[in-house]
Design a protein around this motif. Structure first.
Motif, PDB file in Angstrom:
ATOM      1  N   CYS A 272       0.806  -1.225   0.000  1.00  0.00           N
ATOM      2  CA  CYS A 272       0.000   0.000   0.000  1.00  0.00           C
ATOM      3  C   CYS A 272       0.838   1.274   0.000  1.00  0.00           C
ATOM      4  CB  CYS A 272      -0.937   0.008   1.201  1.00  0.00           C
ATOM      5  SG  CYS A 272      -2.020  -1.426   1.272  1.00  0.00           S
ATOM      6  N   VAL A 273       1.859   1.319   0.839  1.00  0.00           N
ATOM      7  CA  VAL A 273       2.686   2.526   0.919  1.00  0.00           C
ATOM      8  C   VAL A 273       3.454   2.717  -0.384  1.00  0.00           C
ATOM      9  CG1 VAL A 273       4.632   3.627   2.104  1.00  0.00           C
ATOM     10  CG2 VAL A 273       2.831   2.492   3.431  1.00  0.00           C
ATOM     11  N   ALA A 274       4.034   1.652  -0.894  1.00  0.00           N
ATOM     12  CA  ALA A 274       4.774   1.761  -2.151  1.00  0.00           C
ATOM     13  C   ALA A 274       3.869   2.259  -3.273  1.00  0.00           C
ATOM     14  CB  ALA A 274       5.396   0.417  -2.517  1.00  0.00           C
ATOM     15  N   LYS A 275       2.662   1.731  -3.359  1.00  0.00           N
ATOM     16  CA  LYS A 275       1.719   2.138  -4.399  1.00  0.00           C
ATOM     17  C   LYS A 275       1.329   3.604  -4.235  1.00  0.00           C
ATOM     18  CE  LYS A 275      -2.743   1.027  -6.453  1.00  0.00           C
ATOM     19  NZ  LYS A 275      -3.968   0.274  -6.350  1.00  0.00           N
ATOM     20  N   ALA A 276       1.042   4.022  -2.994  1.00  0.00           N
ATOM     21  CA  ALA A 276       0.665   5.413  -2.740  1.00  0.00           C
ATOM     22  C   ALA A 276       1.795   6.358  -3.128  1.00  0.00           C
ATOM     23  CB  ALA A 276       0.285   5.599  -1.270  1.00  0.00           C
ATOM     24  N   MET A 277       3.017   5.975  -2.839  1.00  0.00           N
ATOM     25  CA  MET A 277       4.176   6.812  -3.197  1.00  0.00           C
ATOM     26  C   MET A 277       4.286   6.936  -4.713  1.00  0.00           C
ATOM     27  SD  MET A 277       5.701   7.726  -0.293  1.00  0.00           S
ATOM     28  CE  MET A 277       7.440   7.941  -0.480  1.00  0.00           C
ATOM     29  N   GLN A 278       4.116   5.837  -5.424  1.00  0.00           N
ATOM     30  CA  GLN A 278       4.179   5.859  -6.892  1.00  0.00           C
ATOM     31  C   GLN A 278       3.073   6.733  -7.471  1.00  0.00           C
ATOM     32  OE1 GLN A 278       3.921   1.690  -7.757  1.00  0.00           O
ATOM     33  NE2 GLN A 278       6.128   1.342  -7.497  1.00  0.00           N
ATOM     34  N   GLU A 279       1.937   6.782  -6.803  1.00  0.00           N
ATOM     35  CA  GLU A 279       0.804   7.587  -7.265  1.00  0.00           C
ATOM     36  C   GLU A 279       0.899   9.039  -6.813  1.00  0.00           C
ATOM     37  OE1 GLU A 279      -2.530   5.410  -5.714  1.00  0.00           O
ATOM     38  OE2 GLU A 279      -2.406   3.879  -7.292  1.00  0.00           O
ATOM     39  N   GLY A 280       1.970   9.383  -6.086  1.00  0.00           N
ATOM     40  CA  GLY A 280       2.161  10.759  -5.637  1.00  0.00           C
ATOM     41  C   GLY A 280       1.362  11.138  -4.404  1.00  0.00           C
ATOM     42  N   ARG A 281       0.865  10.162  -3.672  1.00  0.00           N
ATOM     43  CA  ARG A 281       0.072  10.439  -2.471  1.00  0.00           C
ATOM     44  C   ARG A 281       0.948  10.358  -1.221  1.00  0.00           C
ATOM     45  NH1 ARG A 281      -3.658   6.698  -1.402  1.00  0.00           N
ATOM     46  NH2 ARG A 281      -2.813   5.107  -2.761  1.00  0.00           N
ATOM     47  N   THR A 282       2.127  10.954  -1.289  1.00  0.00           N
ATOM     48  CA  THR A 282       3.121  10.858  -0.218  1.00  0.00           C
ATOM     49  C   THR A 282       2.608  11.431   1.097  1.00  0.00           C
ATOM     50  OG1 THR A 282       4.868  11.010  -1.868  1.00  0.00           O
ATOM     51  CG2 THR A 282       5.504  11.394   0.422  1.00  0.00           C
ATOM     52  N   ALA A 283       2.101  12.644   1.088  1.00  0.00           N
ATOM     53  CA  ALA A 283       1.648  13.279   2.333  1.00  0.00           C
ATOM     54  C   ALA A 283       0.537  12.464   2.984  1.00  0.00           C
ATOM     55  CB  ALA A 283       1.185  14.708   2.066  1.00  0.00           C
ATOM     56  N   GLU A 284      -0.383  11.978   2.182  1.00  0.00           N
ATOM     57  CA  GLU A 284      -1.508  11.187   2.702  1.00  0.00           C
ATOM     58  C   GLU A 284      -1.024   9.905   3.368  1.00  0.00           C
ATOM     59  OE1 GLU A 284      -4.927   8.361   0.730  1.00  0.00           O
ATOM     60  OE2 GLU A 284      -4.326  10.138  -0.389  1.00  0.00           O
ATOM     61  N   ILE A 285      -0.116   9.199   2.718  1.00  0.00           N
ATOM     62  CA  ILE A 285       0.347   7.918   3.258  1.00  0.00           C
ATOM     63  C   ILE A 285       1.240   8.119   4.479  1.00  0.00           C
ATOM     64  CG2 ILE A 285       2.404   7.482   1.839  1.00  0.00           C
ATOM     65  CD1 ILE A 285      -0.357   4.928   2.607  1.00  0.00           C
ATOM     66  N   VAL A 286       2.019   9.187   4.499  1.00  0.00           N
ATOM     67  CA  VAL A 286       2.854   9.480   5.672  1.00  0.00           C
ATOM     68  C   VAL A 286       1.959   9.779   6.871  1.00  0.00           C
ATOM     69  CG1 VAL A 286       4.463  11.149   6.681  1.00  0.00           C
ATOM     70  CG2 VAL A 286       4.919  10.189   4.422  1.00  0.00           C
ATOM     71  N   GLU A 287       0.904  10.567   6.649  1.00  0.00           N
ATOM     72  CA  GLU A 287      -0.025  10.875   7.740  1.00  0.00           C
ATOM     73  C   GLU A 287      -0.688   9.602   8.255  1.00  0.00           C
ATOM     74  OE1 GLU A 287      -1.708  12.932  10.638  1.00  0.00           O
ATOM     75  OE2 GLU A 287      -0.285  13.786   9.215  1.00  0.00           O
ATOM     76  N   GLU A 288      -1.093   8.728   7.343  1.00  0.00           N
ATOM     77  CA  GLU A 288      -1.707   7.458   7.741  1.00  0.00           C
ATOM     78  C   GLU A 288      -0.745   6.622   8.571  1.00  0.00           C
ATOM     79  OE1 GLU A 288      -2.027   3.605   5.317  1.00  0.00           O
ATOM     80  OE2 GLU A 288      -3.909   4.662   4.909  1.00  0.00           O
ATOM     81  N   LEU A 289       0.511   6.553   8.139  1.00  0.00           N
ATOM     82  CA  LEU A 289       1.512   5.771   8.882  1.00  0.00           C
ATOM     83  C   LEU A 289       1.754   6.354  10.266  1.00  0.00           C
ATOM     84  CD1 LEU A 289       4.151   4.882   6.167  1.00  0.00           C
ATOM     85  CD2 LEU A 289       2.787   3.287   7.519  1.00  0.00           C
ATOM     86  N   MET A 290       1.860   7.667  10.351  1.00  0.00           N
ATOM     87  CA  MET A 290       2.086   8.295  11.653  1.00  0.00           C
ATOM     88  C   MET A 290       0.926   7.984  12.597  1.00  0.00           C
ATOM     89  SD  MET A 290       5.037   9.578  11.518  1.00  0.00           S
ATOM     90  CE  MET A 290       5.080  10.556  13.001  1.00  0.00           C
ATOM     91  N   GLU A 291      -0.293   8.026  12.093  1.00  0.00           N
ATOM     92  CA  GLU A 291      -1.465   7.720  12.908  1.00  0.00           C
ATOM     93  C   GLU A 291      -1.432   6.253  13.341  1.00  0.00           C
ATOM     94  OE1 GLU A 291      -4.850   8.464  15.020  1.00  0.00           O
ATOM     95  OE2 GLU A 291      -3.594   9.933  13.996  1.00  0.00           O
ATOM     96  N   THR A 292      -1.107   5.363  12.423  1.00  0.00           N
ATOM     97  CA  THR A 292      -1.065   3.932  12.711  1.00  0.00           C
ATOM     98  C   THR A 292       0.026   3.606  13.722  1.00  0.00           C
ATOM     99  OG1 THR A 292      -1.894   3.428  10.505  1.00  0.00           O
ATOM    100  CG2 THR A 292      -0.786   1.646  11.678  1.00  0.00           C
ATOM    101  N   LEU A 293       1.190   4.209  13.563  1.00  0.00           N
ATOM    102  CA  LEU A 293       2.323   3.887  14.430  1.00  0.00           C
ATOM    103  C   LEU A 293       2.167   4.426  15.848  1.00  0.00           C
ATOM    104  CD1 LEU A 293       5.250   4.281  11.890  1.00  0.00           C
ATOM    105  CD2 LEU A 293       4.262   2.163  12.791  1.00  0.00           C
ATOM    106  N   LYS A 294       1.193   5.286  16.087  1.00  0.00           N
ATOM    107  CA  LYS A 294       0.940   5.747  17.449  1.00  0.00           C
ATOM    108  C   LYS A 294       0.583   4.583  18.360  1.00  0.00           C
ATOM    109  CE  LYS A 294      -1.972   9.253  16.564  1.00  0.00           C
ATOM    110  NZ  LYS A 294      -2.901  10.357  16.890  1.00  0.00           N
ATOM    111  N   PHE A 295       0.053   3.510  17.779  1.00  0.00           N
ATOM    112  CA  PHE A 295      -0.351   2.362  18.579  1.00  0.00           C
ATOM    113  C   PHE A 295       0.792   1.381  18.804  1.00  0.00           C
ATOM    114  CE2 PHE A 295      -4.145   3.974  16.456  1.00  0.00           C
ATOM    115  CZ  PHE A 295      -4.899   4.281  17.571  1.00  0.00           C
ATOM    116  N   ASP A 296       1.949   1.653  18.207  1.00  0.00           N
ATOM    117  CA  ASP A 296       3.117   0.784  18.373  1.00  0.00           C
ATOM    118  C   ASP A 296       4.027   1.412  19.414  1.00  0.00           C
ATOM    119  OD1 ASP A 296       5.580  -0.543  18.193  1.00  0.00           O
ATOM    120  OD2 ASP A 296       5.246  -1.030  16.090  1.00  0.00           O
ATOM    121  N   HIS A 297       4.004   0.876  20.613  1.00  0.00           N
ATOM    122  CA  HIS A 297       4.759   1.473  21.713  1.00  0.00           C
ATOM    123  C   HIS A 297       6.271   1.332  21.546  1.00  0.00           C
ATOM    124  CE1 HIS A 297       1.158   2.534  23.795  1.00  0.00           C
ATOM    125  NE2 HIS A 297       0.727   1.287  23.759  1.00  0.00           N
ATOM    126  N   HIS A 298       6.706   0.499  20.627  1.00  0.00           N
ATOM    127  CA  HIS A 298       8.142   0.402  20.371  1.00  0.00           C
ATOM    128  C   HIS A 298       8.619   1.555  19.509  1.00  0.00           C
ATOM    129  CE1 HIS A 298       8.688  -3.436  22.291  1.00  0.00           C
ATOM    130  NE2 HIS A 298       7.585  -3.857  21.701  1.00  0.00           N
TER     131      HIS A 298
END
Length: 111
Positions: free
Chosen positions: A61-87
């Motif tokens: 998903c991230v690789a595809k979003a980057m290829q499609e130029g949706r970098t800001a959107e996918i970075v925001e999604e990852l930051m939100e998702t990684l909030k739940f990873d305490h490591h």
């Protein structure tokens, strides 16, 4: 089901089996450190499953979003998702603080 999904399902099934065993030993008044060891094993299975899912997401998903130029959107999604990873977002340890006090609160729990 691809290899990533199969691996995650296997880890979750293993964790499910461990949890049943933990419940049983607690009901039989097991020695606390023995219970804690089993809980750590389950946590390891769940953390491993989470890492596999993150890798799969990055590779697809991230690789595809980057290829499609949706970098800001996918970075925001990852930051939100990684909030739940305490490591990833673990607060810095405070020198001299008790180990329990240094543990982060679960999401949604007021401090």
């Amino acid at each position: 089901m691809d290899a990533h999904q199969r691996s995650v399902v296997n880890r979750l099934k293993t964790a499910r089996g461990h949890i049943g065993g933990i419940i049983s030993i607690i009901e039989n008044d097991a020695y606390c450190p023995d219970v804690m060891k089993q809980l750590a094993a389950v946590q390891g299975q769940l953390e491993g499953a989470s890492r596999i899912m993150l890798r799969r997401h990055l590779e697809t998903c991230v690789a595809k979003a980057m290829q499609e130029g949706r970098t800001a959107e996918i970075v925001e999604e990852l930051m939100e998702t990684l909030k739940f990873d305490h490591h990833v977002f673990r607060p810095a340890a405070v020198p001299g603080a008790d180990a329990i006090d240094a543990m982060p609160e679960p999401p949604g729990v007021p401090s």
